[in-house]
Design a protein around this motif. Structure first.
Motif, PDB file in Angstrom:
ATOM      1  N   GLU A   1       0.831  -1.210   0.000  1.00 54.72           N
ATOM      2  CA  GLU A   1       0.000   0.000   0.000  1.00 54.72           C
ATOM      3  C   GLU A   1       0.861   1.254   0.000  1.00 54.72           C
ATOM      4  OE1 GLU A   1      -3.507   2.120   2.731  1.00 54.72           O
ATOM      5  OE2 GLU A   1      -2.889   0.041   3.108  1.00 54.72           O
TER       6      GLU A   1
ATOM      7  N   GLU B   1       2.238   1.771  -3.461  1.00 54.32           N
ATOM      8  CA  GLU B   1       1.213   2.249  -4.383  1.00 54.32           C
ATOM      9  C   GLU B   1       0.989   3.751  -4.228  1.00 54.32           C
ATOM     10  OE1 GLU B   1      -1.282   2.761  -7.314  1.00 54.32           O
ATOM     11  OE2 GLU B   1      -0.155   0.917  -6.934  1.00 54.32           O
ATOM     12  N   ARG B   2       0.946   4.226  -2.988  1.00 51.22           N
ATOM     13  CA  ARG B   2       0.774   5.665  -2.762  1.00 51.22           C
ATOM     14  C   ARG B   2       1.987   6.441  -3.245  1.00 51.22           C
ATOM     15  NH1 ARG B   2      -2.710   7.052   1.524  1.00 51.22           N
ATOM     16  NH2 ARG B   2      -1.858   9.173   1.424  1.00 51.22           N
TER      17      ARG B   2
END
Length: 503
Positions: free
Chosen positions: A275, A278-279
């Motif tokens: 995550e 991805e950010r």
């Protein structure tokens, strides 16, 4: 984007796209003056750009109308099509070319009612070619105003940007201007992400060059901010055994976590690595950062970090420093940091001697045998200068010749060990204690408390460590922070800590 890319043609493309409810050029959507958040959508970015352009044009148009004694209210408040065209005719009836240019631009692209160029030229009572000339000049005026607004926004960003840069490890740098120009040119020429690996022997100046490069591209506005993570490792336990320092970056997940925190994503604390990546990918695609990972070779899973960084490819750029080459990765451009020339080595040595209060400069005849023994290695030259401030040149040269056949890393160890012998016991104690401090350094109060030395011993010890270039100090006068260079740590680990009971 560079400010010289804010051209009238680019702005006209944006105005046409906005007029037709299309997405304007992407570079304009990431201007610092728009102050967009990471989560802003394309529509929100487009609306922010339209608001900026409208505000700049209306402000200039109002000022010109006031100068001519005309009604200064924003033109879009005129009630209908005929009234708008009548206002345009009044603007063109003053004989003011600047007013005509701003008016031509406003009514062509920003009016609440769309008009063709032919209709506008007829209402202004000028030839179509003349109206187009005024429109072109209006776009040029707007390009200047957008550039000024963007420059002001970037300067404001600079007040808060660069906070993650480490303290400089130098007062002056010698022989790096050519390197800086070359590396800066590579970043400027990159259409997407640029991966640079700054490589070389320990003490060659990799970190100093990377920091100078980061500072330069930041000051030039080529990037919005710099994210910097150091993977320098230090070990020391209370009983003398080596243990990891908890706040030193040591893994891919640690590096990625620190990057997300520096990018302001504190809501990702505790989130899975996937995550966070991805950010970061989204940020790297939409914003322009310079991401630096220093001392990459000390990471246990460096082979896993590089693909993770490569997955962030977008607009952001990457600089890595490493003793081990990364040439096997096709997307990484390697820059081997060369040794200083004899002339630059002399300049550095004399600068260090002068800083230490020595009035006599080292002449070429004295520099040449030193250069022959250790080469143009900046850190080694600083250490030699520290020894020359206390010892005769012949003694230093004799010691250098005794170790000149060793590999460079052994030579550093030798020089550090010789300096260790010159330190008083309190200075030795403080140096060993500093192995446990954070990579970014600590202030005086923390160092004294950690060392448990009394005031007199601490002052003497700190002075000696600074005198012998065993500490690096930031250039801030308000709150200086002290840290060990990585090679100082290596020396203490290999030549002292393994035999510390014999010292």
């Amino acid at each position: 984007m560079n400010l010289d890319e804010l051209t009238p043609n680019l702005l006209e493309s944006a105005l046409r796209a906005l007029q037709q409810a299309e997405t304007p050029p992407m570079d304009l959507l990431h201007l610092a003056v728009l102050a967009q958040t990471e989560s802003a959508t394309r529509v929100e970015q487009s609306l922010a750009l339209e608001a900026l352009l409208t505000r700049l044009v209306e402000r200039a148009l109002t000022a010109q109308r006031q100068a001519e004694g005309l009604h200064a209210a924003p033109a879009h408040t005129a009630p209908n099509r005929a009234a708008l065209l009548q206002t345009l005719a009044a603007d063109f009836g003053c004989g003011n070319a600047t007013l005509e240019s701003w008016s031509a631009l406003y009514y062509r692209y920003l009016s609440s009612i769309p008009f063709s160029v032919d209709e506008l030229a007829g209402a202004a009572h000028v030839a179509l070619q003349q109206y187009r000339r005024r429109l072109k000049q209006g776009l040029a005026y707007l390009a200047v105003e957008v550039s000024k607004a963007e420059l002001a926004a970037r300067r404001q960003q600079l007040d808060s940007a660069g906070l993650h840069l480490p303290l400089p490890e130098y007062g002056r740098l010698f022989g790096i201007e050519t390197h800086l120009r070359r590396l800066t040119k590579q970043i400027d020429a990159a259409e997407t992400s640029c991966f640079l690996s700054v490589e070389g022997l320990g003490g060659i100046g990799k970190t100093a060059l990377a920091r100078a490069l980061a500072q330069r591209v930041l000051e030039r506005g080529a990037v919005q901010d710099v994210l910097w993570v150091s993977a320098r490792q230090v070990w020391l336990s209370d009983n003398g055994a080596m243990t990891p320092v908890q706040d030193a970056a040591h893994s891919t997940e640690d590096i990625v976590t620190r990057l997300t925190l520096q990018a302001g994503m504190r809501d990702l604390a505790g989130a899975p690595l996937a995550e966070k990546l991805e950010r970061l990918r989204r940020v790297a695609r939409e914003s322009i950062y310079l991401i630096v990972v220093d001392n990459l070779e000390t990471l246990a899973d460096a082979a896993q970090l590089l693909p993770a960084l490569a997955s962030l490819s977008g607009k952001s750029h990457f600089v890595l420093t490493s003793r081990r080459t990364l040439a096997q990765f096709p997307y990484i451009s390697v820059f081997d940091v060369p040794e200083l020339t004899l002339q630059d080595s002399q300049a550095l040595l004399n600068d260090e001697l002068q800083r230490r209060g020595r009035r006599s400069a080292a002449q070429p005849a004295s520099i040449e045998p030193i250069y022959a023994a250790i080469g143009g290695l900046p850190l080694a030259l600083k250490l030699v200068a520290a020894q020359l401030s206390r010892l005769p040149l012949d003694t230093v040269l004799a010691d250098l010749r005794a170790g000149e056949r060793r590999l460079h890393d052994h030579l550093y160890t030798y020089i550090y060990y010789h300096t260790w012998q010159l330190l008083d016991p309190p200075a030795q104690h403080l140096l060993l204690a500093m192995l446990a401090i954070a990579p970014e350094g600590e202030d005086v109060g923390f160092l004294q408390e950690m060392s448990a030395l009394n005031d007199a011993e601490f002052e003497q010890a700190l002075t000696q460590l600074l005198d012998y270039s065993l500490l690096e100090i930031g250039d801030t006068l308000v709150a200086p922070r002290y840290r060990l260079h990585r090679l100082t740590i290596t020396f203490l680990q290999t030549s002292v800590l393994s035999h510390w009971h014999n010292v």
